[in-house]
Enzyme design. Structure first.
Site, PDB file in Angstrom:
ATOM      1  N   HIS A 195     -33.027  16.693  -4.268  1.00  0.00           N
ATOM      2  CA  HIS A 195     -33.193  17.645  -3.172  1.00  0.00           C
ATOM      3  C   HIS A 195     -33.580  16.875  -1.919  1.00  0.00           C
ATOM      4  CE1 HIS A 195     -34.257  21.273  -1.022  1.00  0.00           C
ATOM      5  NE2 HIS A 195     -35.401  20.704  -0.679  1.00  0.00           N
ATOM      6  N   LYS A 220      -6.625  10.388   7.175  1.00  0.00           N
ATOM      7  CA  LYS A 220      -8.082  10.523   7.086  1.00  0.00           C
ATOM      8  C   LYS A 220      -8.756   9.930   8.313  1.00  0.00           C
ATOM      9  CE  LYS A 220      -7.002  12.493   4.394  1.00  0.00           C
ATOM     10  NZ  LYS A 220      -5.822  12.821   3.602  1.00  0.00           N
ATOM     11  N   GLY A 244       0.789  -1.241   0.000  1.00  0.00           N
ATOM     12  CA  GLY A 244       0.000   0.000   0.000  1.00  0.00           C
ATOM     13  C   GLY A 244       0.814   1.280   0.000  1.00  0.00           C
TER      14      GLY A 244
HETATM   15  P1  NAI Z   1       3.086  21.306  -0.486  1.00  0.00           P
HETATM   16  O1  NAI Z   1       3.972  21.476  -1.639  1.00  0.00           O
HETATM   17  O2  NAI Z   1       1.618  21.135  -0.655  1.00  0.00           O
HETATM   18  O3  NAI Z   1       3.282  22.581   0.510  1.00  0.00           O
HETATM   19  C1  NAI Z   1       4.533  22.950   1.045  1.00  0.00           C
HETATM   20  C2  NAI Z   1       4.463  24.368   1.559  1.00  0.00           C
HETATM   21  O4  NAI Z   1       5.651  24.664   2.282  1.00  0.00           O
HETATM   22  C3  NAI Z   1       4.363  25.402   0.435  1.00  0.00           C
HETATM   23  O5  NAI Z   1       3.238  26.221   0.696  1.00  0.00           O
HETATM   24  C4  NAI Z   1       5.677  26.142   0.520  1.00  0.00           C
HETATM   25  O6  NAI Z   1       5.576  27.492   0.142  1.00  0.00           O
HETATM   26  C5  NAI Z   1       6.029  26.002   2.017  1.00  0.00           C
HETATM   27  N1  NAI Z   1       7.448  26.193   2.342  1.00  0.00           N
HETATM   28  C6  NAI Z   1       8.507  25.681   1.677  1.00  0.00           C
HETATM   29  N2  NAI Z   1       9.660  26.092   2.268  1.00  0.00           N
HETATM   30  C7  NAI Z   1       9.327  26.875   3.338  1.00  0.00           C
HETATM   31  C8  NAI Z   1      10.074  27.578   4.336  1.00  0.00           C
HETATM   32  N3  NAI Z   1      11.414  27.595   4.376  1.00  0.00           N
HETATM   33  N4  NAI Z   1       9.405  28.276   5.279  1.00  0.00           N
HETATM   34  C9  NAI Z   1       8.042  28.303   5.255  1.00  0.00           C
HETATM   35  N5  NAI Z   1       7.297  27.633   4.343  1.00  0.00           N
HETATM   36  C10 NAI Z   1       7.925  26.924   3.393  1.00  0.00           C
HETATM   37  O7  NAI Z   1       3.729  20.111   0.346  1.00  0.00           O
HETATM   38  P2  NAI Z   1       3.155  19.138   1.493  1.00  0.00           P
HETATM   39  O8  NAI Z   1       1.995  19.737   2.188  1.00  0.00           O
HETATM   40  O9  NAI Z   1       4.354  18.758   2.290  1.00  0.00           O
HETATM   41  O10 NAI Z   1       2.622  17.901   0.670  1.00  0.00           O
HETATM   42  C11 NAI Z   1       3.527  17.115  -0.113  1.00  0.00           C
HETATM   43  C12 NAI Z   1       2.806  16.434  -1.238  1.00  0.00           C
HETATM   44  O11 NAI Z   1       1.914  15.457  -0.767  1.00  0.00           O
HETATM   45  C13 NAI Z   1       2.027  17.406  -2.094  1.00  0.00           C
HETATM   46  O12 NAI Z   1       2.338  17.171  -3.442  1.00  0.00           O
HETATM   47  C14 NAI Z   1       0.599  17.067  -1.816  1.00  0.00           C
HETATM   48  O13 NAI Z   1      -0.216  17.248  -2.956  1.00  0.00           O
HETATM   49  C15 NAI Z   1       0.667  15.595  -1.397  1.00  0.00           C
HETATM   50  N6  NAI Z   1      -0.412  15.333  -0.448  1.00  0.00           N
HETATM   51  C16 NAI Z   1      -1.684  15.310  -0.907  1.00  0.00           C
HETATM   52  C17 NAI Z   1      -2.729  15.123  -0.038  1.00  0.00           C
HETATM   53  C18 NAI Z   1      -4.118  15.168  -0.565  1.00  0.00           C
HETATM   54  O14 NAI Z   1      -4.306  15.044  -1.773  1.00  0.00           O
HETATM   55  N7  NAI Z   1      -5.137  15.371   0.281  1.00  0.00           N
HETATM   56  C19 NAI Z   1      -2.522  14.910   1.399  1.00  0.00           C
HETATM   57  C20 NAI Z   1      -1.148  14.994   1.761  1.00  0.00           C
HETATM   58  C21 NAI Z   1      -0.146  15.170   0.852  1.00  0.00           C
END
Ligand code: NAI
Length: 462
Positions: A441, A51, A39
């Protein structure tokens, strides 16, 4: 040594789905996984466990904030954190064993261990060499930290450690207002932690429609999360059982320090291809460490394909799944296809946030002639009854043709509602097509129809 048509490396949503589709298409298939359960990140330390915690903590939030209003009196439940973690672990186990069952059902061999590819057509696991006509790299991604920040997964944690904390911290500092930071930040805020989110950019959730960003930040602030935007984190250091985070505000370069019981580093993820031996094989990689592929997920080395987080594109389980199915079809001689223009994104906070297609900012930048149809959940009877009226549906459509170009929802069940718009977009539908479709609805989905009506002669309930 065994011979296969296909060996898939990695059993996350990309890999296991690919393996199942290969087997369904009559290919003799194995999947290599080094983790103790199948997984990948999603089922073991990502989507699924987060979740479970989001669900449990949301129930608490409802009990604390909404039960009494509905005449459900009595004290809100207290948090048994150990039991909440047990529940989360049981959810993981049900899901990972489910994949094991599907592998057996489809006669897919699970080769246990970590794989490398010593040469084309060969996969090495431990001392064994397995042969395969086709090899699919589905090795996923891992958290990427910031330079100088040492992760111990106890005090300074990634999402992995944040799903296993020994107790709910008093003060949690989250670095990064992206998907992980906001989902897990919500969990701990609901469970009583003081949560401060520090974000480099001037808005949360980079890349999202700006109106949604603003509303989302307002709602999360109401729930108790605090945001420090435009702040570049310089360091996070462990000080005994606590941590100190130093950040600089970009507007005036001033330096600030904040103490925390736990620091969650959520600044993105990077492809995980360590130990596969791709360099030695001559597989081309991008500067960002992604495996390069053509439009059919083939690398430059014959017989080796790659999908999911290991390649370019959004790091989303469902994007990887689609690529897994499509590459299986390509390998089987069919025409696999992924429509990258219609990949939904969902944030599973409360309310949920979901999007598909282009944002208003992207349309403006591209100089497109578009119209906006917007409808607030305040006008939706079901949402009002369920204390879920915060938020809206926004549909963007071509001004001349009415074709739907994008949709952005913040509100109840947004992650489910978005899919009728995805289907509509796949069929090249106009907003009027949605508006003329009868919606039951009272459902939240009526808000989608109303937003579609707002692209034409106007919604009924606003
Ligand atoms: P992300 O790329 O969504 O967000 C990272 C954030 O950290 C950005 O807003 C960036 O500007 C900020 N950042 C970077 N360096 C920084 C610094 N030095 N100081 C302050 N802020 C800083 O990355 P995240 O949330 O870690 O997720 C990783 C991946 O996992 C993403 O591609 C996401 O789509 C995926 N993911 C998707 C989920 C979903 O579809 N529900 C759930 C969890 C993860």
């Amino acid at each position: 040594m065994s011979n296969y048509d296909v060996i898939v490396i990695g059993s996350g949503p990309g890999g296991y789905v690919c393996a199942i589709r290969c087997a369904q298409l009559g290919l003799k298939t194995a999947c290599v996984e080094g983790r103790e359960t199948l997984g990948g990140t999603c089922l073991n330390i990502g989507c699924i466990p987060s979740k479970a915690l989001l669900h449990a903590s949301h129930q608490l939030h409802e009990a604390e904030h909404n039960f009494a209003k509905m005449g459900l009196k009595g004290k809100a439940p207290s948090v048994d954190w150990k039991q909440m973690l047990t529940y989360k672990d049981e959810v993981i186990a049900q899901n990972t064993s489910g994949i094991e069952f599907l592998f057996k059902k489809n006669k897919i061999d699970w080769i246990k261990g970590w794989a490398s590819v010593p040469e084309t057509g060969k996969v090495k696991v431990g001392d064994d060499i397995h042969e395969a006509k086709h090899i699919v790299i589905a090795s996923g991604s891992e958290p990427s930290s910031l330079p100088g920040i040492e992760i111990d997964e106890k005090v300074i944690v990634t999402s992995t450690g944040a799903l296993e904390l020994p107790k709910v911290p008093k003060k949690l500092v989250v670095i990064g207002a992206g998907v992980i930071g906001l989902e897990l930040g919500s969990v701990y805020a609901r469970l009583g932690a003081e949560v401060q989110v520090i974000e480099f950019l001037d808005a949360i959730t980079p890349g999202m429609d700006a109106e949604v960003q603003r509303q989302f930040q307002r709602l999360l602030t109401k729930q108790g999360l605090s945001f420090t935007l435009g702040a570049a984190v310089q360091s996070a250091q462990k000080k005994g059982a606590k941590a100190k985070v130093v950040y600089k505000l970009r507007k005036d370069d001033s330096e600030h320090t904040v103490d925390a019981d736990v620091v969650l580093v959520a600044t993105g993820r990077k492809p995980f291809t360590d130990g596969l031996g791709l360099d030695a094989l001559g597989v081309e990689m991008s500067e960002r460490g992604q495996v390069k592929t053509d439009a059919h997920w083939a690398t430059n080395v014959k017989g080796i394909y790659a999908i999911g987080d290991a390649i370019t594109g959004p790091m989303l389980a469902h994007k990887a799944e689609d690529e897994g199915m499509a590459v299986a079809e390509v390998i089987a001689g069919q025409k696999g296809h992924v429509n990258y223009d219609v990949i939904p994104g969902v944030i599973y906070t409360h309310p949920e946030v979901a999007n598909v297609g282009l944002t208003e900012e992207q349309l403006k930048q591209a100089g497109r002639n578009y119209k906006v149809g917007k409808f607030s959940f305040m006008g939706n009877g079901r949402a009002k009854a369920n204390f879920a009226a915060d938020g809206f549906v926004k549909i963007l459509a071509d001004k001349d043709t009415d074709r739907i170009l994008g949709a952005h929802i913040i509100g109840p069940m947004a992650g489910d509602l978005i899919h009728e718009i995805c289907v509509a977009m796949e069929f090249g539908a106009a907003a009027e097509d949605l508006a003329r479709t009868c919606h039951a609805h009272p459902t939240y989905s009526e808000a989608v129809r109303e937003a579609a009506l707002a692209c034409g002669d106007g919604p009924i309930h606003s």
